[in-house]
Motif scaffolding. Structure first.
Motif, short mmCIF file in Angstrom:
data_model
loop_
_atom_site.label_atom_id
_atom_site.label_comp_id
_atom_site.label_asym_id
_atom_site.label_seq_id
_atom_site.Cartn_x
_atom_site.Cartn_y
_atom_site.Cartn_z
N UNK A 75 14.60 6.76 7.51
CA UNK A 75 13.25 7.25 7.22
C UNK A 75 13.14 8.73 7.57
N UNK A 125 5.83 -0.66 14.80
CA UNK A 125 7.29 -0.50 14.92
C UNK A 125 8.09 -1.41 13.99
N UNK A 160 8.05 -0.06 10.51
CA UNK A 160 8.93 1.11 10.39
C UNK A 160 10.40 0.69 10.37
N UNK A 161 10.74 -0.29 11.19
CA UNK A 161 12.13 -0.76 11.21
C UNK A 161 12.53 -1.36 9.87
N UNK A 162 11.62 -2.15 9.32
CA UNK A 162 11.91 -2.76 8.02
C UNK A 162 12.11 -1.68 6.95
N UNK A 163 11.19 -0.71 6.93
CA UNK A 163 11.30 0.37 5.94
C UNK A 163 12.57 1.18 6.13
N UNK A 164 12.90 1.40 7.38
CA UNK A 164 14.12 2.17 7.65
C UNK A 164 15.36 1.44 7.16
N UNK A 189 -4.11 -1.94 8.29
CA UNK A 189 -3.67 -1.20 9.49
C UNK A 189 -3.75 0.29 9.24
N UNK A 190 -4.23 1.02 10.21
CA UNK A 190 -4.40 2.46 10.00
C UNK A 190 -3.08 3.21 10.20
N UNK A 191 -2.18 2.65 10.95
CA UNK A 191 -0.86 3.27 11.03
C UNK A 191 0.19 2.17 11.15
N UNK A 192 1.42 2.53 10.94
CA UNK A 192 2.46 1.51 10.88
C UNK A 192 2.91 1.05 12.25
N UNK A 206 -2.08 -6.41 6.81
CA UNK A 206 -1.07 -5.35 6.86
C UNK A 206 -1.59 -4.08 6.19
N UNK A 207 -2.25 -4.23 5.06
CA UNK A 207 -2.75 -3.06 4.35
C UNK A 207 -3.93 -2.41 5.06
N UNK A 253 0.82 -1.20 0.00
CA UNK A 253 0.00 0.00 0.00
C UNK A 253 0.86 1.27 0.00
#
Lengths: 240, 240
Positions: A184, B117, B120-124, B112-115, B109-110, A156
């Motif tokens: 990030x 932790x 966020x760690x994975x994205x970071x 979820x209204x917000x991410x 996962x999609x 998404x």
DNA sequence: ACCTGAACACCGTTCAAGT
DNA sequence: ACCTGAACACCGTTCAAGT
């Protein structure tokens, strides 16, 4: 007053039809959110007893299918110019626009267990644009998958989720993020600098991001096409 | 028999913990599907009264958040080689693999209204791989969006939906499709020829398609990087 | 203080009783 | 034959009564 079709009470609704049920459901979801769309609530909105809906819709799944059918059927089909990249781009941006108009549509569409006729028609027309542009059946096949595939196994719009502004969430966004998620934080800061209008979110231009990704893919496809790419002898994928 | 912790009845479960609740829910969803996961059903599966769950989970949303947290936390973090394209590819394929293992995970996962932790760690960490490879913050930002963005406004694996094998559906697939959707039929036929193992579906290799799209994007990014692309002066996007 | 059965306010859908 | 109120089998969550 109290006459069956008087002007005082709730207006007598036109007789129900599948189309009226589907459009009622779409309007209901647009206003109240898809999560609060219920057969009972929709019936009440339409001024009808709950079981009356089942005359036009076999069950709630069929209702959702029908809603998607209407939304996808409304995707603008502009006249093609004969340039495949332009025409595909235009068609996809039209789909994007239609789905943006109904925030619930993407999730519902993805939850369908099989494709509806309007979805198949849309996909077929898009496929036709590639083939008309001279792309091989092989390449077209994989391009269709590429466009349909979410990257990474999940997909998404990752930064679009506006967190609830409760204290903990704000803490996470403002304070904890730079420390714990420095990378990030870096791209978020750069984006906020480019567009200072949004105070808490990363301030991304969703339409720009969508078109950036779309163009990246279409340009990559163009390159593969020019190189006569084939899955039988893949030249890596694009460059090497 | 009938002793409180006897060997005859349902085995006395270990004391509940958040982790046990989350892993129980994951196992339940893996086996029965996410749509039949209920607080009451999960409690019964864990040999516990429904309200006992609320000691470890604030509500069902929190349960779903926690399930995602566990799954995303299990994404394999291989040692990096220093080559950003290779490392990113590896990390994303690892995520893909983890999510494939739990068919319900992508949709949850999609939703979820917000991410969380772990997300966020994975994205970071992924962002860090691009930046370490020398990509600009600007380009990295848009690449992260590209990878997260579904193409066209909707995005699921379009040909993966296995239709129910009822008569109408088979008719649609086998007979109506070639006539009404000739372009789709053409690429489906070519794919079925390449892989004759699947009789009704188009017989696509999902892993191949995923990697094709991923490599197409990463190669496109590589090209933009080499050209010192910047959103301030976009050179179209890639080629022109 | 902790735990939990019952209750509340909902669902989607079936079914039998009404017209 | 059609329509529809009541009922059935569920939900997530609250709450008050029990220990």
């Amino acid at each position: 007053m109290r006459t069956p079709s008087g002007a005082g009470g709730p207006a007598r609704r036109a007789t129900l039809s599948r189309d009226r049920v589907l459009r009622g459901a779409i309007a209901y979801a647009d206003v109240n959110g898809i999560e609060s769309l219920s057969m009972r609530g929709l019936a009440q909105e339409l001024g009808v007893v709950p079981m009356a809906l089942y005359k036009h819709v076999v069950n709630k799944e069929d209702l959702l299918d029908g809603m998607i059918e209407v939304v996808v059927g409304e995707i603008d089909q502009a006249q093609g110019t004969g340039q495949w990249k332009h025409d595909v781009r235009q068609r996809i941006l039209a789909a994007h626009k239609s789905l943006l108009f109904h925030p619930w549509a993407r999730a519902v569409l993805e939850s369908r267990s099989s494709m509806t006729p309007a979805m198949l028609d849309y996909l077929d027309s898009l496929t036709g644009l590639f083939l008309a542009g001279g792309l091989s059946v092989d390449l077209t096949h994989h391009v269709m998958h590429t466009l349909g595939n979410r990257m990474w196994g999940f997909s998404q719009e990752l930064f679009a989720a506006t967190p609830k502004s409760d204290t903990e969430s704000l803490n996470t966004q403002r304070n904890a993020l730079p420390r714990q998620r420095p990378h990030l934080a870096e791209i978020a800061k750069a984006a906020a600098h480019a567009d200072p209008s949004s105070t808490v979110g990363p301030g991304c231009d969703d339409q720009f991001e969508f078109e950036f990704a779309l163009d990246l893919i279409l340009d990559g496809v163009d390159t593969l096409h020019a190189r006569h790419w084939s899955s039988a002898r893949p030249t890596t994928t694009a460059s090497d």
